[in-house]
Design a protein around this motif. Structure first.
Motif, short mmCIF file in Angstrom:
data_model
loop_
_atom_site.label_atom_id
_atom_site.label_comp_id
_atom_site.label_asym_id
_atom_site.label_seq_id
_atom_site.Cartn_x
_atom_site.Cartn_y
_atom_site.Cartn_z
N ALA A 44 -30.75 -3.24 -43.46
CA ALA A 44 -31.33 -4.18 -44.43
C ALA A 44 -31.74 -5.50 -43.78
N ASN A 45 -30.91 -5.97 -42.89
CA ASN A 45 -31.20 -7.26 -42.25
C ASN A 45 -31.64 -7.08 -40.79
N PHE A 46 -32.17 -5.90 -40.46
CA PHE A 46 -32.51 -5.59 -39.07
C PHE A 46 -33.97 -5.96 -38.82
N GLY A 47 -34.23 -7.24 -38.67
CA GLY A 47 -35.59 -7.70 -38.42
C GLY A 47 -36.03 -7.41 -37.00
N THR A 48 -37.31 -7.60 -36.73
CA THR A 48 -37.76 -7.48 -35.35
C THR A 48 -37.13 -8.61 -34.55
N ASN A 49 -37.09 -8.42 -33.27
CA ASN A 49 -36.45 -9.40 -32.38
C ASN A 49 -34.99 -9.63 -32.72
N ARG A 50 -34.36 -8.55 -33.16
CA ARG A 50 -32.91 -8.56 -33.28
C ARG A 50 -32.38 -7.33 -32.57
N ALA A 51 -31.09 -7.34 -32.30
CA ALA A 51 -30.43 -6.16 -31.77
C ALA A 51 -29.22 -5.84 -32.64
N LYS A 52 -28.85 -4.59 -32.62
CA LYS A 52 -27.65 -4.16 -33.35
C LYS A 52 -26.78 -3.33 -32.43
N HIS A 53 -25.51 -3.35 -32.69
CA HIS A 53 -24.58 -2.46 -32.01
C HIS A 53 -24.54 -1.19 -32.86
N PHE A 54 -25.39 -0.26 -32.49
CA PHE A 54 -25.70 0.93 -33.29
C PHE A 54 -24.63 2.00 -33.09
N VAL A 55 -24.02 2.45 -34.19
CA VAL A 55 -22.94 3.44 -34.08
C VAL A 55 -23.23 4.65 -34.98
N PRO A 56 -23.53 5.79 -34.40
CA PRO A 56 -23.66 7.01 -35.18
C PRO A 56 -22.33 7.77 -35.22
N VAL A 57 -22.09 8.43 -36.32
CA VAL A 57 -20.87 9.25 -36.43
C VAL A 57 -21.26 10.68 -36.82
N SER A 58 -20.31 11.57 -36.64
CA SER A 58 -20.49 12.98 -36.99
C SER A 58 -20.33 13.13 -38.50
N PRO A 59 -20.69 14.30 -39.05
CA PRO A 59 -20.45 14.52 -40.48
C PRO A 59 -19.00 14.25 -40.89
N GLY A 99 -20.80 7.88 -30.31
CA GLY A 99 -20.98 6.94 -29.21
C GLY A 99 -21.51 5.64 -29.77
N ASP A 100 -21.99 4.77 -28.93
CA ASP A 100 -22.60 3.54 -29.43
C ASP A 100 -23.68 3.09 -28.45
N HIS A 101 -24.70 2.50 -28.97
CA HIS A 101 -25.80 1.97 -28.17
C HIS A 101 -26.08 0.53 -28.62
N ILE A 102 -26.78 -0.19 -27.76
CA ILE A 102 -27.40 -1.42 -28.23
C ILE A 102 -28.83 -1.05 -28.61
N MET A 103 -29.19 -1.37 -29.85
CA MET A 103 -30.49 -0.97 -30.39
C MET A 103 -31.33 -2.23 -30.61
N PHE A 104 -32.47 -2.28 -29.94
CA PHE A 104 -33.38 -3.43 -30.08
C PHE A 104 -34.53 -3.02 -31.00
N ARG A 105 -34.86 -3.90 -31.94
CA ARG A 105 -36.07 -3.62 -32.74
C ARG A 105 -37.19 -4.46 -32.15
N GLU A 106 -38.09 -3.79 -31.45
CA GLU A 106 -39.13 -4.53 -30.76
C GLU A 106 -40.28 -4.86 -31.70
N THR A 107 -40.67 -3.88 -32.50
CA THR A 107 -41.68 -4.11 -33.53
C THR A 107 -41.20 -3.38 -34.78
N GLU A 108 -41.95 -3.46 -35.84
CA GLU A 108 -41.58 -2.81 -37.09
C GLU A 108 -41.26 -1.33 -36.85
N ASN A 109 -42.07 -0.69 -36.02
CA ASN A 109 -41.95 0.77 -35.85
C ASN A 109 -41.54 1.18 -34.44
N LYS A 110 -40.90 0.27 -33.72
CA LYS A 110 -40.50 0.62 -32.36
C LYS A 110 -39.12 0.04 -32.04
N PHE A 111 -38.22 0.92 -31.67
CA PHE A 111 -36.86 0.54 -31.30
C PHE A 111 -36.57 0.99 -29.87
N ILE A 112 -35.75 0.22 -29.19
CA ILE A 112 -35.27 0.66 -27.87
C ILE A 112 -33.75 0.74 -27.94
#
Lengths: 468, 468
Positions: free
Chosen positions: B82-97, B103-116
């Motif tokens: 919800a608050n993941f604007g461009t030029n922000r990063a998140k500590h992205f955590v996916p879980v199993s069902p 695991g965890d990644h650092i996720m950068f939102r570079e543009t509206e439709n592009k994440f690293i």
């Protein structure tokens, strides 16, 4: 830094001061991975099964070619060239006019007029300088050791160079050769099959056990290594590739000191050499580490007799330093030994890094505690310095820290002496060492080579013969 | 080895057995030199002056692009977008069902439709698999971490990635930027000048002190690093580049566990994923190290609450594992702590490697004793297991060995528990460990993050907030 000659640098500062405060960092075994399995198991493998050393990167290589090649080299060697046939190797030792060791290389005679010389930079530089004087019809090709921190950039050498050692090594040789290998004499060269290739092999034995050193074009490295690993697997041998952390410690068990300081800073006859050398050469950028601090750089020199190379010295030819060695012979008071470090004292040093209230003692890094390209730690008997410790390493096989060095004639095997560990005044300016306190470590004087296997099974050479 | 799917492998053997006996060797921090100065001084620098971490090589990078990029990622994230604007990063955590951390990644939102997305392989693999299902209009580009043993071969990445940290880091930023840098909020991105270039910078702080993570095209790496080193020199800052030996220990002081076991081996819903994964993936070739041995791989799983990621869990969106986490919330009995290892017991372990008559205890390598990609050592209160130690390291700053792990709710800060160090029955089949005996090491339960500086100065995040 602007380029300067060593001669210019020495006008500005004492060479001891310069080398003790080198900012170049650790003298490393470059490019090769730190560990393939783990350094304890890799050390154990050269004693108990077999190891593959990758020696492609840590040494300079100098090819010396031309009609005067043998004459040129002989004039710089304490060694005799009388019996130096092709397909042999020599442990080549050049000395300064004052008879001090400049370094040592393994010298291969590939053809009548072509030699390949392999080892640390000081001998390479000395060969290149002497060739540059134009007195001999020789051509030199120099391939310096690989960069210490390649940082993901491609590294290329002229040759790959592998050594296969250990009690189970013969099983690998037979498997990869597709039958028994030729009966090669120690330090002689022959051809063996590896995979689909015929490669040159030197009968060697660095870690005390019989082995082969093989080499060929660098482009064939991966293919040859894969064939060796496959042969080991097929032979059922637990072959360990040895990483950069364990590699340099193999010499502790076999007794070769890789790191004498090149004795080139003081002889007036070498002023031309010091003008030829620049701030970028090993002689100006290398480092001296340890508790021994003298204003006089010559106090760090060694001669061939002290290093156990007396048996090489042959006065059957003229060479730089001959006169000095003739005078030295029979008058040398120091000899090479192994120091066995007292385990309690080692633990005292390590435990200081678990106390917050005082500066710790110099960290003993495992398995390789060296923090300079040449090490000199004082070994004391009471208040009197009676020896120098010059190359350190933990041996998992012996379960102790060992060092190689020299002692005065007053010292007997079995004597317990005191080594001063760490540098005075909180440590020098070297980036390779953290600030630290000095302390004492008891050391027991032992034979060289230390390892029982090395002592008993080594081919007849400097490692077993008494210095003459 | 013939290529097999993970699903096939799991029909042949227990995953615990498979991972405990992995032959892949150490999980290393690749390509970067082991030491630039020395690892003690490098550790001290992140506390006392400034450090440059080279993070270009040890992490996977996944670029996620396309109109569905945000929707795709949100469906795999416990985090709110919800608050993941461009030029922000998140500590992205996916879980199993079943709600277990993958695991965890650092996720950068570079543009509206592009994440690293940057981090260990398990999250990359999970993203790639989910994209392969074809339910979203996304394109993924995967750049796996650099090889563990490049052996002199050229290594290329898409981006260089540096982090500059430490109390003196701001002086470097100002110097290299040619004036004050923008006031970037924690985990936000802005642009700064380095040399002649504008580069992206994330406000970060891994070792507990404020810092920047910067990145750009890999071809510009050397130029940017040179500009940083020059800026530090001009600013009079004692900046240390951090080598591979010290790097991974910085997390001990800041409290992030980099190595949860991906919880993907058991959920029936993930059979398709296990068929997609092969023997070459991290999930099949990685290793479990330590004294904790259970037949049930699920016993090694962790959930986001235990790892301190409870504050990230937002039920404002649908995501894999949401139902499981809704049930878990408020019922989690374990929490993350730092274990401070008893120095006497550490010395007991080390001194066993100086005795010849018995097999030594598992060697504690300095500064990084881990010997698997995931570590699990049992922490006992008497006969009862009350915790797991999961990531180890010696801190020269704290003058002790620390580990990160989890304890049951019965355990209080300050409690002294007993960790079982080493693997049972002489050790597993991992090549990364020598044969050894098990022993006990007393550990004191401490806060996470352990470092005073990290505890007090860290931006508001999972490191300081209580898990919800």
């Amino acid at each position: 830094m602007t380029k300067k000659t060593l001669a210019e640098l020495l006008k500005q500062q004492n060479p001891v001061e310069m080398l003790r405060n080198s900012r170049i960092g650790m003298y490393v075994y470059p490019v090769v991975a730190p560990e393939f399995t783990n350094w304890r198991s890799e050390q154990a493998a050269w004693r108990n099964s077999a190891v593959l050393f990758d020696q492609s990167h840590h040494m300079d290589e100098v090819v010396v070619e031309g009609p005067d090649a043998a004459k040129f080299l002989e004039g710089l060697a304490i060694n005799s060239f009388a019996n130096f046939g092709t397909n042999r190797a020599k442990h080549f030792v050049p000395v300064s006019p004052s008879g001090h060791v400049i370094g040592d290389h393994i010298m291969f005679r590939e053809t009548e007029n072509k030699f390949i010389s392999v080892g640390r930079a000081p001998v390479s530089n000395w060969l290149l300088y002497n060739a540059s004087l134009g007195k001999h019809d020789v051509k030199l090709t120099h391939s310096p050791r690989s960069p210490s921190r390649p940082d993901g950039k491609a590294v290329n050498r002229i040759h790959y160079r592998f050594q296969i050692q250990g009690p189970d090594a013969p099983k690998i040789f037979e498997k990869m050769n597709g039958g028994p290998i030729p009966d090669i004499k120690f330090f002689h060269v022959d051809w063996v099959n590896i995979g689909g290739r015929k490669v040159q092999a030197l009968r060697h034995g660095m870690a005390g056990a019989p082995g082969l050193e093989i080499w060929g074009p660098y482009a064939e490295k991966d293919e040859v290594r894969a064939a060796i690993l496959k042969a080991a697997e097929d032979a059922g041998v637990d072959l360990h590739q040895v990483g950069s952390r364990a590699y340099s410690t193999n010499t502790l068990e076999s007794g070769w000191i890789p790191s004498p300081l090149p004795g080139i800073y003081t002889d007036p006859e070498l002023e031309g050499y010091r003008e030829w050398l620049s701030n970028e050469h090993y002689e100006a950028s290398g480092s001296i580490a340890g508790s021994y601090v003298s204003d006089n750089i010559a106090d760090y020199y060694t001669n061939p007799y002290e290093l156990g190379y007396g048996i090489y010295v042959k006065f059957d030819h003229d060479f730089v330093g001959r006169e000095a060695l003739e005078k030295m012979k029979g008058n040398v008071k120091r000899r090479k030994v192994t120091f066995e470090w007292n385990a309690e004292d080692v633990m005292k040093v390590i435990s200081s890094s678990f106390q917050r209230d005082e500066l710790p003692y110099k960290w003993i890094d495992f398995p390789q505690p060296n923090y300079g390209s040449s090490s000199f730690d004082m070994v004391m008997h009471g208040d009197k310095m009676v020896g120098l410790s010059m190359f350190n390493g933990y041996s998992y096989n012996e379960r102790c820290v060992l060092s190689l060095g020299m002692v005065d004639e007053s010292v007997k095997e079995g004597d317990v002496l005191t080594m001063i560990w760490g540098e005075p005044n909180g440590g020098s300016g070297k980036t390779s060492a953290e600030p630290h306190r000095q302390t004492e470590i008891r050391v027991r004087v032992s034979a060289v080579p230390y390892a029982r296997e090395a002592r008993e099974n080594y081919a007849e050479s400097w490692r077993t013969k008494k210095a003459g």
